[in-house]
Design an enzyme around this catalytic site. Structure first.
Site, PDB file in Angstrom:
ATOM      1  N   CYS A 246      47.417  41.231  33.532  1.00 58.66           N
ATOM      2  CA  CYS A 246      46.390  41.894  32.712  1.00 58.66           C
ATOM      3  C   CYS A 246      46.404  41.310  31.303  1.00 58.66           C
ATOM      4  CB  CYS A 246      46.641  43.395  32.643  1.00 58.66           C
ATOM      5  SG  CYS A 246      47.097  44.147  34.214  1.00 58.66           S
TER       6      CYS A 246
ATOM      7  N   CYS B  56      41.890  47.793  35.016  1.00 53.09           N
ATOM      8  CA  CYS B  56      42.917  48.817  34.962  1.00 53.09           C
ATOM      9  C   CYS B  56      43.247  49.177  33.513  1.00 53.09           C
ATOM     10  CB  CYS B  56      44.168  48.303  35.659  1.00 53.09           C
ATOM     11  SG  CYS B  56      44.916  46.947  34.751  1.00 53.09           S
TER      12      CYS B  56
ATOM     13  N   ASP C  69      39.518  42.170  38.437  1.00 55.07           N
ATOM     14  CA  ASP C  69      39.101  42.756  37.171  1.00 55.07           C
ATOM     15  C   ASP C  69      38.416  41.716  36.293  1.00 55.07           C
ATOM     16  OD1 ASP C  69      40.328  44.904  38.167  1.00 55.07           O
ATOM     17  OD2 ASP C  69      41.951  45.008  36.723  1.00 55.07           O
TER      18      ASP C  69
ATOM     19  N   CYS D 261      43.190  40.644  41.151  1.00 58.36           N
ATOM     20  CA  CYS D 261      42.724  42.017  41.371  1.00 58.36           C
ATOM     21  C   CYS D 261      41.229  42.177  41.219  1.00 58.36           C
ATOM     22  CB  CYS D 261      43.426  42.963  40.403  1.00 58.36           C
ATOM     23  SG  CYS D 261      42.968  42.616  38.703  1.00 58.36           S
TER      24      CYS D 261
HETATM   25 FE1  FES Z   1      44.415  43.373  37.261  1.00 58.58          FE
HETATM   26 FE2  FES Z   1      45.218  44.837  35.281  1.00 58.58          FE
HETATM   27  S1  FES Z   1      45.708  45.076  37.356  1.00 58.58           S
HETATM   28  S2  FES Z   1      43.869  43.192  35.194  1.00 58.58           S
HETATM   29 FE1  FES Z   2      42.337  45.733  39.195  1.00 60.34          FE
HETATM   30 FE2  FES Z   2      44.168  46.760  38.005  1.00 60.34          FE
HETATM   31  S1  FES Z   2      44.198  45.978  39.963  1.00 60.34           S
HETATM   32  S2  FES Z   2      42.283  47.549  38.169  1.00 60.34           S
END
Ligand code: FES
Ligand code: FES
Length: 126
Positions: free
Chosen positions: A106, A63, A39, A37
């Site tokens: 996550c 997130c 992050d 994602c």
């Molecule tokens: Fe990617 Fe939470 S959705 S770290």
């Molecule tokens: Fe990256 Fe969770 S998908 S914010």
């Protein structure tokens, strides 16, 4: 998908947000990203000369589950030795926060951040 109360609590009142001076030799920094994602999580540990984690801070661009996971681990690692902290697994985090399957990565980010910080610390020991 509903977030658990614990996720919402950590998201709304994140513990130990911030950072330490990375030039301080007692500070170990772990910076990791989630390919899934994009992050990014930065975890810093303040480690005393006996290898005990005195303090921890984080900054997470991600997130709610990623923020909650990193907030939680800053609480968990304090007072632990670096070896004890290294045994914290993403499943412990996911269970504590009741993360749904799509948010498991996550918690993996938080586990990886601890491991990266410990590796940074060890790489600087002579
Ligand atoms: Fe990617 Fe939470 S959705 S770290
Ligand atoms: Fe990256 Fe969770 S998908 S914010």
């Amino acid at each position: 998908m509903a977030y658990s109360e614990k996720v919402i609590d950590h998201y709304e009142n994140p513990r130990n947000v911030g950072g330490f001076d990375k030039n301080d030799p007692s500070i170990a920094t772990g910076m990791v990203g989630a390919p899934a994602c994009g992050d990014v999580m930065k975890l810093q540990l303040k480690i005393d000369k006996n290898g005990i984690i005195e303090d921890a801070k984080f900054k997470t661009y991600g997130c709610g589950s990623a923020i909650a996971s990193s907030s939680l681990v800053t609480e968990w690692v304090k007072g632990k030795s670096i070896d004890e902290a290294s045994t914290i697994s993403n499943m412990d985090i996911a269970e504590e926060l009741a993360l749904p399957p799509v948010k498991i990565h996550c918690s993996i980010l938080a586990e990886d951040a601890i491991k990266a910080a410990v590796a940074d610390y060890k790489s600087r020991q002579v």
